[in-house]
Scaffold this motif. Sequence first.
Motif, PDB file in Angstrom:
ATOM      1  N   ALA A   1     105.628  46.693  49.671  1.00 24.38           N
ATOM      2  CA  ALA A   1     105.567  45.329  49.132  1.00 24.38           C
ATOM      3  C   ALA A   1     105.651  44.327  50.276  1.00 24.38           C
ATOM      4  O   ALA A   1     105.997  44.683  51.415  1.00 24.38           O
ATOM      5  CB  ALA A   1     106.712  45.101  48.145  1.00 24.38           C
ATOM      6  N   ILE A   2     105.347  43.060  49.954  1.00 27.75           N
ATOM      7  CA  ILE A   2     105.536  41.944  50.886  1.00 27.75           C
ATOM      8  C   ILE A   2     106.104  40.775  50.092  1.00 27.75           C
ATOM      9  O   ILE A   2     105.553  40.381  49.067  1.00 27.75           O
ATOM     10  CB  ILE A   2     104.213  41.519  51.567  1.00 27.75           C
ATOM     11  N   ASP A   3     107.227  40.232  50.574  1.00 27.90           N
ATOM     12  CA  ASP A   3     107.854  39.071  49.924  1.00 27.90           C
ATOM     13  C   ASP A   3     107.584  37.767  50.651  1.00 27.90           C
ATOM     14  O   ASP A   3     107.686  36.693  50.039  1.00 27.90           O
ATOM     15  CB  ASP A   3     109.369  39.273  49.845  1.00 27.90           C
ATOM     16  N   GLY A   4     107.290  37.818  51.938  1.00 30.84           N
ATOM     17  CA  GLY A   4     107.090  36.586  52.688  1.00 30.84           C
ATOM     18  C   GLY A   4     106.268  36.822  53.939  1.00 30.84           C
ATOM     19  O   GLY A   4     106.230  37.929  54.480  1.00 30.84           O
ATOM     20  N   LEU A   5     105.593  35.765  54.362  1.00 33.11           N
ATOM     21  CA  LEU A   5     104.803  35.778  55.594  1.00 33.11           C
ATOM     22  C   LEU A   5     105.161  34.549  56.401  1.00 33.11           C
ATOM     23  O   LEU A   5     105.143  33.421  55.879  1.00 33.11           O
ATOM     24  CB  LEU A   5     103.304  35.751  55.269  1.00 33.11           C
ATOM     25  N   VAL A   6     105.517  34.751  57.665  1.00 34.90           N
ATOM     26  CA  VAL A   6     105.704  33.652  58.607  1.00 34.90           C
ATOM     27  C   VAL A   6     104.627  33.794  59.673  1.00 34.90           C
ATOM     28  O   VAL A   6     104.668  34.719  60.485  1.00 34.90           O
ATOM     29  CB  VAL A   6     107.103  33.663  59.252  1.00 34.90           C
ATOM     30  N   ALA A   7     103.664  32.889  59.669  1.00 38.23           N
ATOM     31  CA  ALA A   7     102.526  32.963  60.584  1.00 38.23           C
ATOM     32  C   ALA A   7     102.827  32.123  61.822  1.00 38.23           C
ATOM     33  O   ALA A   7     102.575  30.924  61.866  1.00 38.23           O
ATOM     34  CB  ALA A   7     101.254  32.467  59.891  1.00 38.23           C
ATOM     35  N   CYS A   8     103.382  32.796  62.832  1.00 35.56           N
ATOM     36  CA  CYS A   8     103.770  32.130  64.075  1.00 35.56           C
ATOM     37  C   CYS A   8     102.760  32.310  65.196  1.00 35.56           C
ATOM     38  O   CYS A   8     102.871  31.628  66.222  1.00 35.56           O
ATOM     39  CB  CYS A   8     105.120  32.660  64.566  1.00 35.56           C
ATOM     40  N   ALA A   9     101.826  33.234  65.043  1.00 32.69           N
ATOM     41  CA  ALA A   9     100.884  33.503  66.128  1.00 32.69           C
ATOM     42  C   ALA A   9     100.100  32.238  66.466  1.00 32.69           C
ATOM     43  O   ALA A   9      99.674  31.493  65.581  1.00 32.69           O
ATOM     44  CB  ALA A   9      99.928  34.618  65.730  1.00 32.69           C
ATOM     45  N   GLY A  10      99.919  31.992  67.748  1.00 32.08           N
ATOM     46  CA  GLY A  10      99.177  30.807  68.192  1.00 32.08           C
ATOM     47  C   GLY A  10      98.953  30.846  69.681  1.00 32.08           C
ATOM     48  O   GLY A  10      99.304  31.808  70.360  1.00 32.08           O
ATOM     49  N   GLY A  11      98.363  29.788  70.194  1.00 37.57           N
ATOM     50  CA  GLY A  11      98.097  29.700  71.627  1.00 37.57           C
ATOM     51  C   GLY A  11      97.531  28.342  71.961  1.00 37.57           C
ATOM     52  O   GLY A  11      97.309  27.517  71.075  1.00 37.57           O
ATOM     53  N   MET A  12      97.286  28.122  73.212  1.00 39.13           N
ATOM     54  CA  MET A  12      96.788  26.823  73.636  1.00 39.13           C
ATOM     55  C   MET A  12      95.269  26.763  73.569  1.00 39.13           C
ATOM     56  O   MET A  12      94.597  27.781  73.500  1.00 39.13           O
ATOM     57  CB  MET A  12      97.263  26.514  75.057  1.00 39.13           C
ATOM     58  N   GLY A  13      94.759  25.539  73.608  1.00 36.73           N
ATOM     59  CA  GLY A  13      93.329  25.274  73.715  1.00 36.73           C
ATOM     60  C   GLY A  13      93.144  24.127  74.678  1.00 36.73           C
ATOM     61  O   GLY A  13      92.903  22.986  74.286  1.00 36.73           O
ATOM     62  N   GLN A  14      93.311  24.407  75.967  1.00 35.02           N
ATOM     63  CA  GLN A  14      93.342  23.376  76.997  1.00 35.02           C
ATOM     64  C   GLN A  14      91.967  22.780  77.247  1.00 35.02           C
ATOM     65  O   GLN A  14      90.947  23.447  77.093  1.00 35.02           O
ATOM     66  CB  GLN A  14      93.879  23.961  78.316  1.00 35.02           C
ATOM     67  N   GLY A  15      91.965  21.514  77.652  1.00 36.60           N
ATOM     68  CA  GLY A  15      90.743  20.846  78.055  1.00 36.60           C
ATOM     69  C   GLY A  15      90.250  19.841  77.029  1.00 36.60           C
ATOM     70  O   GLY A  15      90.409  20.030  75.826  1.00 36.60           O
ATOM     71  N   ASP A  16      89.648  18.739  77.531  1.00 39.97           N
ATOM     72  CA  ASP A  16      88.984  17.816  76.611  1.00 39.97           C
ATOM     73  C   ASP A  16      87.651  18.414  76.196  1.00 39.97           C
ATOM     74  O   ASP A  16      87.301  19.532  76.599  1.00 39.97           O
ATOM     75  CB  ASP A  16      88.840  16.422  77.237  1.00 39.97           C
ATOM     76  N   ILE A  17      86.872  17.700  75.406  1.00 41.25           N
ATOM     77  CA  ILE A  17      85.674  18.301  74.828  1.00 41.25           C
ATOM     78  C   ILE A  17      84.649  18.693  75.892  1.00 41.25           C
ATOM     79  O   ILE A  17      83.971  19.712  75.769  1.00 41.25           O
ATOM     80  CB  ILE A  17      85.046  17.360  73.771  1.00 41.25           C
ATOM     81  N   LEU A  18      84.559  17.921  76.970  1.00 36.47           N
ATOM     82  CA  LEU A  18      83.599  18.246  78.020  1.00 36.47           C
ATOM     83  C   LEU A  18      84.055  19.412  78.886  1.00 36.47           C
ATOM     84  O   LEU A  18      83.242  20.024  79.585  1.00 36.47           O
ATOM     85  CB  LEU A  18      83.331  17.019  78.892  1.00 36.47           C
ATOM     86  N   GLN A  19      85.346  19.702  78.842  1.00 40.88           N
ATOM     87  CA  GLN A  19      85.893  20.824  79.613  1.00 40.88           C
ATOM     88  C   GLN A  19      86.005  22.098  78.778  1.00 40.88           C
ATOM     89  O   GLN A  19      86.445  23.129  79.285  1.00 40.88           O
ATOM     90  CB  GLN A  19      87.287  20.448  80.135  1.00 40.88           C
ATOM     91  N   THR A  20      85.617  22.029  77.496  1.00 38.67           N
ATOM     92  CA  THR A  20      85.785  23.154  76.583  1.00 38.67           C
ATOM     93  C   THR A  20      84.441  23.792  76.289  1.00 38.67           C
ATOM     94  O   THR A  20      83.571  23.172  75.665  1.00 38.67           O
ATOM     95  CB  THR A  20      86.432  22.673  75.263  1.00 38.67           C
TER      96      THR A  20
END
Length: 262
Positions: free
Chosen positions: A77-96
């Motif tokens: 069974a599953i009673d709860g989910l904590v979605a902590c996975a993440g990361g950065m997305g550095q740079g402005d639009i021209l640098q991405t």
Amino acid sequence: MSFRNKIIVITGAGTGIGQACARRLAAEGARLVLIGRRAAMLEAVAAETGGLALAGDAASSDDWQRMLVSILQHYGAIDGLVACAGGMGQGDILQTDDAQWQQAMAANLGTAFASARACLPALKQRRGSIVLLASIASLAAGPGVCGYTTAKHGLLGLMRSLARDVGPDGVRVNAVCPGWVRTPMADEEMQPLMAHYGDSLDQAYQRVTADVPLRRPAEAHEIASICRFLLSDEAAILTGASIVADGGASIVDVPTLAFTRI
């Protein structure tokens, strides 16, 4: 122990806020599933909390198919989910470039989407709860983080869509929006300030919170306490909510900051 025998899945569980959530929930009797990409870190947290460590990419549907089988075989069974996975997305639009954009979307939005989709059938059976780790970057834009800001804004849209769709099934979905939190990822973000100003790590954190009303960053365990509340029966009427946990940073009227220097 209000979480005794509750089955809680935590992504990004090997470090930072995910690790702090694992410690807090284990202390209250939860039975944990710890998900992350770095097996050694997960195993260390599992040894401390008694959780089931499953190495995998939380943004990958293929990985989730495999991990879900293990979860249901182990716990049923599953009673709860904590979605902590993440990361950065550095740079402005021209640098991405395209690859960086896709990486930011996958790390910060795709992980939550794939995790919720995989866990929802089991969560519906137990009328469970989902907590998504968003950010004050879900509410405002910092400089030069186009991918991260966009993905975190999208995370609140995902939370609201989920909350509306699965509320009739008894599943609650909420988000936490921290400001600066002392974690290994944030420590890395302090490095440019430390290099430029000659700051220590503590001084860099003081610099970035100088205009925050509480004048300090959060500790990971403080954010974990909020996640614990949102998962609990004490929050039974809360769904579709964004809890801002930023020491007051987002209430500051930026154009008036000059008056504080007088």
